[in-house]
Scaffold this active site. Structure first.
Site, PDB file in Angstrom:
ATOM      1  N   GLU A   1       0.865  -1.172   0.000  1.00 63.61           N
ATOM      2  CA  GLU A   1       0.000   0.000   0.000  1.00 63.61           C
ATOM      3  C   GLU A   1       0.903   1.223   0.000  1.00 63.61           C
ATOM      4  O   GLU A   1       1.954   1.215   0.629  1.00 63.61           O
ATOM      5  CB  GLU A   1      -0.910   0.052   1.235  1.00 63.61           C
ATOM      6  CG  GLU A   1      -1.966  -1.029   1.293  1.00 63.61           C
ATOM      7  CD  GLU A   1      -1.460  -2.331   1.907  1.00 63.61           C
ATOM      8  OE1 GLU A   1      -2.069  -3.379   1.627  1.00 63.61           O
ATOM      9  OE2 GLU A   1      -0.439  -2.305   2.634  1.00 63.61           O
TER      10      GLU A   1
ATOM     11  N   TYR B   1       7.244   2.193  -8.051  1.00 59.36           N
ATOM     12  CA  TYR B   1       6.595   0.884  -8.043  1.00 59.36           C
ATOM     13  C   TYR B   1       6.125   0.493  -9.442  1.00 59.36           C
ATOM     14  O   TYR B   1       6.301  -0.655  -9.866  1.00 59.36           O
ATOM     15  CB  TYR B   1       5.422   0.858  -7.054  1.00 59.36           C
ATOM     16  CG  TYR B   1       5.831   1.149  -5.627  1.00 59.36           C
ATOM     17  CD1 TYR B   1       7.015   0.657  -5.096  1.00 59.36           C
ATOM     18  CD2 TYR B   1       5.040   1.935  -4.793  1.00 59.36           C
ATOM     19  CE1 TYR B   1       7.393   0.926  -3.794  1.00 59.36           C
ATOM     20  CE2 TYR B   1       5.403   2.209  -3.493  1.00 59.36           C
ATOM     21  CZ  TYR B   1       6.585   1.709  -2.987  1.00 59.36           C
ATOM     22  OH  TYR B   1       6.950   1.977  -1.707  1.00 59.36           O
TER      23      TYR B   1
END
Length: 176
Positions: free
Chosen positions: A134, A146
């Site tokens: 998260e 990411y």
């Protein structure tokens, strides 16, 4: 009075994942190694820098991860001080990135990428099919990193972060 006896209390056990410490590939003055419970104070200091005085994780949160019976790996990059850290926990066939932080002075040097790649190696060794995490919706730089490493968005988790009530972006990487 408690302070006098605190040193006599047993330290929580530390479970090693068997990571072999080594020099950071780009800068041989830096060492990459497993985090121990003695490092927690330094991890909290890095968090304070990254999160502008706030602490998303407490000492007890770090301790519970380090003594968890689930397979896990927590690494740090250090010179004289810890510059960055990251960790994951294996649940089923998923390696969940629980925490990753790079001191602001060292962001952009590839340390976050390196830590994520080391955690992915650990995940592969444990037969994981996915890696998940998260990230704050406001943290666009981390989201870019990411995505560059192959993570995709899955969902938004409303009010995920307790201190700020900020939403989180749930991301996953499918390991081939």
């Amino acid at each position: 009075m408690l302070k006098k006896f605190k040193a006599l209390l047993p330290k929580p056990p530390f479970k090693s994942a068997g990571y072999t410490s080594r020099p950071y590939p780009v800068n041989t003055k830096w060492l990459v190694r497993e985090v121990t419970n003695e490092d927690i104070k330094a991890l909290l200091a890095v968090e304070r820098e990254v999160y502008h005085g706030k602490l998303p994780w407490t000492k007890s949160a770090f301790l519970s991860e380090l003594i968890s019976p689930l397979p896990h790996l927590y690494l740090c990059v250090e010179n004289e001080d810890i510059l960055a850290f990251g960790g994951c926990r294996i649940i089923g066939n998923d390696a969940h990135i629980t925490n990753i932080a790079v001191h602001p002075k060292f962001q952009g040097a590839g340390i976050g990428t390196f830590l994520l790649e080391e955690l992915e190696t650990f995940a592969r060794q444990h037969g994981c099919l996915t890696m998940s995490l998260e990230v704050r919706l406001s943290n666009r730089d981390a989201q870019r990193l990411y995505r560059k490493l192959g993570y995709v968005s899955r969902a938004i988790k409303p009010a995920y972060y307790d201190q700020t009530n900020e939403d989180a972006l749930d991301m996953v990487k499918y390991i081939e």
